[in-house]
Design an enzyme around this catalytic site. Sequence first.
Site, PDB file in Angstrom:
ATOM      1  N   SER A   1      10.439  43.766 -20.466  1.00  0.00           N
ATOM      2  CA  SER A   1       9.245  44.386 -19.914  1.00  0.00           C
ATOM      3  C   SER A   1       9.146  44.112 -18.407  1.00  0.00           C
ATOM      4  CB  SER A   1       8.018  43.915 -20.687  1.00  0.00           C
ATOM      5  OG  SER A   1       6.881  44.699 -20.393  1.00  0.00           O
TER       6      SER A   1
ATOM      7  N   ASN B   1      13.039  46.694 -23.371  1.00  0.00           N
ATOM      8  CA  ASN B   1      11.701  47.307 -23.307  1.00  0.00           C
ATOM      9  C   ASN B   1      11.255  47.483 -21.860  1.00  0.00           C
ATOM     10  OD1 ASN B   1      11.797  45.451 -25.947  1.00  0.00           O
ATOM     11  ND2 ASN B   1      10.596  47.297 -26.382  1.00  0.00           N
TER      12      ASN B   1
ATOM     13  N   HIS C   1       7.227  47.119 -28.963  1.00  0.00           N
ATOM     14  CA  HIS C   1       7.462  46.521 -27.657  1.00  0.00           C
ATOM     15  C   HIS C   1       8.045  45.111 -27.713  1.00  0.00           C
ATOM     16  CE1 HIS C   1       7.053  46.416 -23.342  1.00  0.00           C
ATOM     17  NE2 HIS C   1       6.387  45.277 -23.389  1.00  0.00           N
TER      18      HIS C   1
END
Length: 275
Positions: free
Chosen positions: A102, A126, A247
């Site tokens: 992320s 992700n 996620h």
Amino acid sequence: MTSTTLQLSEPFGQVSYREAGQAHVGVRATVVLIHGVGMQSAAWAPQVTTLSKSHHVVALDMPGHGGSDPIPAGSELPVFVDWLRAVLDALGLQQVSLVGHSMGALIAGGFAIDHPDRVARVALLNGVFCRDAIARASVIVRAEQIRAGSFDLETPLQRWFGDTPLEKQARKDVAQWLSQVDIDGYATAYGAFARGDALYADRFDKIRCPMLALTGEDDPNSTPEMSHAMASAAPNGHAVVIQDHRHMVNLTAPDEVNSALMDWLHMPAEQDVLT
């Protein structure tokens, strides 16, 4: 696996990290792991357990997270990239295999572009890449709300997790980490995350090393389309999409993620050096 702190060069204060494994004969480049906004190095436990059997692994606490000192409020993504360079210098790591999740993927991608000689290979889990206008506006509003002190724990948890037993346990762990995060550190990181998705996008062709772009099939924000676009933009890119996951795929599908990372670690890198 206990946490260790290390003093960095100015202005970055101290970094906290977890370390496991050791370099094996014929194995190059330490694996460095960078988590996402609101998490901490403990979120990499399934990967550290597996990867440290054959590699030296260092999982970092991002600035303002876990035991790491914050960086100045309002810092944008390039400051986080500079922070990573300071960390690797302090650890004496000349070249690494870099994994980010992320926000950590944004840092890892930016670092691979700015410092290609320091990266043997890079994995973006992700990751976000060139959000559309609606998604960008939404995440920027969210960043402003967080900066103003509004911290909504339930919304990301509902978006990230389903109802399987493994996801319920992962949700419990993630909720605990989110509840412990420093709100100012969270706000700074989230602001950089909100505004950083396209900052390095037009230079992905500079990532010459093996690059893995991995996400969950059902991740609504770090979409499979984004992972495929990143992989297509990098000369040696490869996309993996984990079916029926969202996620926090490194926690909810650890076996699949670890298998993909091991395959990636065995891809030859042109300029590996022993570290």
